[in-house]
Design a protein around this motif. Structure first.
Motif, PDB file in Angstrom:
ATOM      1  N   LYS A 155      -0.412  -1.218  -4.932  1.00  0.00           N
ATOM      2  CA  LYS A 155      -1.070   0.442  -4.872  1.00  0.00           C
ATOM      3  C   LYS A 155       0.239   1.588  -4.800  1.00  0.00           C
ATOM      4  O   LYS A 155       1.130   1.167  -4.323  1.00  0.00           O
ATOM      5  CB  LYS A 155      -1.830   0.618  -4.057  1.00  0.00           C
ATOM      6  CG  LYS A 155      -3.520   0.340  -3.878  1.00  0.00           C
ATOM      7  CD  LYS A 155      -4.352   0.423  -2.412  1.00  0.00           C
ATOM      8  CE  LYS A 155      -5.783  -0.295  -2.567  1.00  0.00           C
ATOM      9  NZ  LYS A 155      -6.443  -0.218  -2.176  1.00  0.00           N
ATOM     10  N   ASP A 209       0.909  -1.293   0.021  1.00  0.00           N
ATOM     11  CA  ASP A 209      -0.471   0.052  -0.214  1.00  0.00           C
ATOM     12  C   ASP A 209       1.180   0.918  -0.213  1.00  0.00           C
ATOM     13  O   ASP A 209       1.823   1.133   0.315  1.00  0.00           O
ATOM     14  CB  ASP A 209      -0.640  -0.063   0.817  1.00  0.00           C
ATOM     15  CG  ASP A 209      -1.917   1.137   0.845  1.00  0.00           C
ATOM     16  OD1 ASP A 209      -2.166   1.705   0.159  1.00  0.00           O
ATOM     17  OD2 ASP A 209      -2.546   0.991   2.242  1.00  0.00           O
ATOM     18  N   ASP A 210       0.517   2.642  -0.186  1.00  0.00           N
ATOM     19  CA  ASP A 210       0.838   3.310  -0.686  1.00  0.00           C
ATOM     20  C   ASP A 210       2.363   3.371  -1.173  1.00  0.00           C
ATOM     21  O   ASP A 210       3.152   4.418  -0.506  1.00  0.00           O
ATOM     22  CB  ASP A 210       1.533   4.274   0.707  1.00  0.00           C
ATOM     23  CG  ASP A 210      -0.128   4.442   1.963  1.00  0.00           C
ATOM     24  OD1 ASP A 210      -1.245   4.134   0.810  1.00  0.00           O
ATOM     25  OD2 ASP A 210      -0.003   4.597   2.642  1.00  0.00           O
ATOM     26  N   GLU A 247      -4.786   4.551  -6.344  1.00  0.00           N
ATOM     27  CA  GLU A 247      -5.719   4.955  -5.250  1.00  0.00           C
ATOM     28  C   GLU A 247      -5.483   6.147  -5.626  1.00  0.00           C
ATOM     29  O   GLU A 247      -4.994   7.384  -5.821  1.00  0.00           O
ATOM     30  CB  GLU A 247      -5.183   4.539  -3.699  1.00  0.00           C
ATOM     31  CG  GLU A 247      -4.020   5.139  -3.333  1.00  0.00           C
ATOM     32  CD  GLU A 247      -3.440   4.599  -2.145  1.00  0.00           C
ATOM     33  OE1 GLU A 247      -4.131   4.360  -1.523  1.00  0.00           O
ATOM     34  OE2 GLU A 247      -3.063   5.636  -1.756  1.00  0.00           O
TER      35      GLU A 247
HETATM   36 MG    MG Z   1      -2.780   4.063  -0.149  1.00  0.00          MG
END
Ligand code: MG
Ligand code: C2E
Ligand code: MG
Ligand code: MG
Length: 284
Positions: free
Chosen positions: A201, A180-181, A237
């Motif tokens: 992501k 993530d990120d 995202e």
């Molecule tokens: Mg994120």
């Protein structure tokens, strides 16, 4: 006169600081009871598959409705939970609740919807996590491959060896794993490639300018090329408008998530949010 103004400013900051500290202490103290009093709940945000143009997954995002302060962001209270041992009970609650709610939703609408859930860095150090994940899946009937666990790049890099062992273990239960990120954590590519990940992501800070800046587009293009070269699916995202979505589609991005497609929504309103996202995914 300047002196008075200066002093006024100091007093102002002092008040602000005191209020912030007070809020921090109050929230920290109330967090324990929040779990028992049912003040935590999950919002779900749709994620669109850009090849099929359909909602393929939802991400569970934690919310706290505080009796006095209203909705408190997870960015504010997750770090508090991580500093105490509360993160373990909160993390367990998130997993069992999200898995249960989405299993029920899939049955009700006869949908092959996947669930993405966020893990804290502290959960990666918990040897009982894989068993807890397996228990939650068994209790709900959600297939393991329908669950994807998201771990931020910085959490993975905090202690890469421990994280790698945990991911291997989780993988044995059949769940999917996502970073993530991505782009915010200064990880070395060599370290990332050793982890058993399924998808990546891209952080919303990179998506923000993608329709306006050639540099942003080039950056996202190269992240995607790298990810696809090692067989990772790519999710963008923070997609907030149709032009960003169009660029991502043109670049071959696999999935997209953001306010343009749908905001995080309580489960009883999720059907409507998914319907809108399906429409937005087609019209440009
Ligand atoms: Mg994120
Ligand atoms: P995340 O996992 O990267 O989740 C995406 C965040 O971006 C969410 O913020 C979401 O509401 C927000 N977002 C989605 N689309 C857009 C958009 O188009 N524009 C903008 N500006 N923002 C968008 P949220 O819900 O406040 O969560 C913040 C972070 O808190 C999450 O970031 C995640 O790291 C953490 N978090 C949330 N739920 C949990 C949880 O259950 N457990 C743990 N450990 N962390 C959680
Ligand atoms: Mg996430
Ligand atoms: Mg984030």
């Amino acid at each position: 006169e300047a002196k008075t103004r200066g002093r006024g400013r100091v007093a102002f900051f002092d008040v602000q600081l005191r209020e912030r500290l007070q809020r921090y202490l109050e929230l920290e103290q109330d967090l324990r009871a929040a779990v028992d009093h049912g003040e935590l709940w999950l919002a779900y945000q749709p994620i669109v598959n850009l090849h099929s143009n359909r909602v393929a997954a939802v991400e569970g995002l934690l919310r706290w409705t505080h009796p006095r302060h209203g909705t408190v962001s997870p960015e504010e209270f997750i770090p508090m939970a991580e500093e105490s041992d509360l993160i373990h009970s909160i993390g367990a609650w998130v997993l069992s609740t999200a898995v249960e709610q989405i299993a029920t939703y899939r049955d009700k609408f006869d949908l092959d919807l996947r669930l993405k859930a966020n893990l804290s860095v502290r959960q990666l150090e918990d040897p009982e996590l894989p068993q807890a994940v397996d228990d939650a899946l068994r209790a709900s009937g959600l297939p393991a491959k329908a669950l994807s666990l998201e771990i931020t790049e910085s959490a993975l890099m905090h202690d890469p060896a421990t994280a790698a062992r945990m991911l291997q273990e989780l993988r044995r239960y059949g769940v999917r794993l996502a970073i993530d990120d991505f782009g915010t954590g200064y990880s070395s590519l060599a370290q990332l490639l050793r982890l058993p990940l399924d998808s990546l992501k891209i952080d919303r800070s990179f998506i923000n300018d993608i329709a306006r800046s050639r540099d942003s587009e080039a950056l996202v293009t190269s992240i995607m090329a790298m990810a696809h070269a090692v067989d990772l699916g790519v999710i963008a995202e923070g997609v907030e408008n149709a032009s960003q979505l169009a660029v991502l589609r043109r670049l071959g991005c696999d999935q997209a998530q953001g306010y343009y497609l749908g905001r995080p929504t309580p489960v009883h309103e999720l059907a409507g949010t998914i319907e809108v996202a399906n429409r937005r995914a087609i019209i440009e």
